[in-house]
Write an enzyme that holds these catalytic residues in place. Structure first.
Site, short mmCIF file in Angstrom:
data_model
loop_
_atom_site.label_atom_id
_atom_site.label_comp_id
_atom_site.label_asym_id
_atom_site.label_seq_id
_atom_site.Cartn_x
_atom_site.Cartn_y
_atom_site.Cartn_z
N GLU A 47 0.95 -1.08 0.09
CA GLU A 47 0.00 0.15 0.04
C GLU A 47 0.80 1.30 -0.06
OE1 GLU A 47 -2.76 0.15 3.13
OE2 GLU A 47 -4.09 -1.35 2.36
N ASP A 58 -5.36 9.75 9.27
CA ASP A 58 -4.18 9.25 10.00
C ASP A 58 -3.85 10.15 11.16
OD1 ASP A 58 -3.51 7.52 7.71
OD2 ASP A 58 -3.45 9.47 6.33
N TYR A 173 -10.65 -3.53 3.54
CA TYR A 173 -9.58 -3.31 4.77
C TYR A 173 -10.58 -2.92 5.59
CZ TYR A 173 -5.70 -0.46 6.73
OH TYR A 173 -4.84 0.17 7.40
#
Length: 262
Positions: A47, A58, A173
């Protein structure tokens, strides 16, 4: 068969390791070398993060990685060029771009999908583009033989899981905890229960990420997941290393993680 599907098929039931790094971190000239270092350590899929000025999903570690890349003005076209360079000597390891919608939207979905395919990209995960709004992008990606990869959260209701399952290709995911990348307090038993429930609807492999920081946790997650995704811990290695030692440190850590998973 896509490169991602071929990768999982070749594993024959063993679990995939999917490491994440940010393109352009610590310097644009080192990204391709680091990608090869991940493969040397045993990465099954890479990734590759597309630097973005507001990476809302994030934590601080990957935020700083984006900041370091943006200092060098690394943009989406630069990332595609890095993948194309990687493909000159590696034609088998799948590469999934992970980032945010704005740069893709600015380039244009069809133009992006064509450029990504030509560069050698295999899948695209846009963190802030939910399946309800992803029809046009997904159509462009699928038309270019790219896999749209979607996130599923611990709070995702069953009806939405079914909708994601309808669109997902390559793998999904699963975000293992509530929070941003690099967060702690990972509940292995809860992850196992959630994955078991997801399998009633999800036909593609399920990768698990967020909060996986060491070999022991990677092994525990691999008991129930099809793939283990590790990002912040690897980016920390880059941050702590010199440019000269980053590849060696990444390769060593990836090898340790790969040896641990089932």
């Amino acid at each position: 068969m896509s490169r991602i599907a071929a990768c999982f098929a070749a594993l024959e039931g063993k679990k995939a390791l999917i490491p994440f790094i940010t393109a352009g971190d610590p310097h644009p000239s080192r990204t391709v070398e680091l990608m090869h270092g991940l493969v040397d350590g045993g990465a099954d899929i890479i990734e590759l993060g597309v630097p973005f000025s507001d990476p809302m999903a994030d934590g601080p570690v990957i935020q700083r990685a984006s900041e370091r890349a943006l200092v060098h003005k690394v943009g989406l076209r630069d990332v595609l060029a890095m993948v194309a360079e990687f493909r000159k000597t590696n034609t088998t390891t799948p590469v999934v771009l992970m980032g945010y919608l704005n740069p893709v939207f600015v380039m244009g979905y069809a133009a992006f999908a064509t450029a990504a395919r030509e560069a050698g990209v295999d899948g695209v995960l846009t963190v802030d583009c939910p399946p309800e709004e992803a029809a046009d992008l997904s159509a462009a990606l699928i038309a270019a033989d790219l896999d749209p990869v979607f996130l599923i959260a611990p709070t995702t209701p069953e009806a939405r899981v079914r909708e994601i399952a309808r669109h997902a290709r390559g793998y999904v995911y699963y975000v293992s905890l509530k929070g941003v990348t690099g967060a702690g307090n990972l509940d292995i038993d809860d992850v196992a229960r959630k994955i078991a429930a997801l399998r009633a609807h999800i036909q593609v492999p399920i990768g698990v990420g967020f909060g996986i920081r060491d070999a022991a946790t990677a092994k525990a997650i691999s008991v129930t997941a099809d793939a283990v995704v590790v990002g912040s811990r690897l980016v920390q290695e880059i941050e702590a290393a010199t440019e000269q030692t980053a590849k060696e440190r990444l390769t060593g850590l990836v090898a340790e993680l790969k040896a641990a998973i089932l």
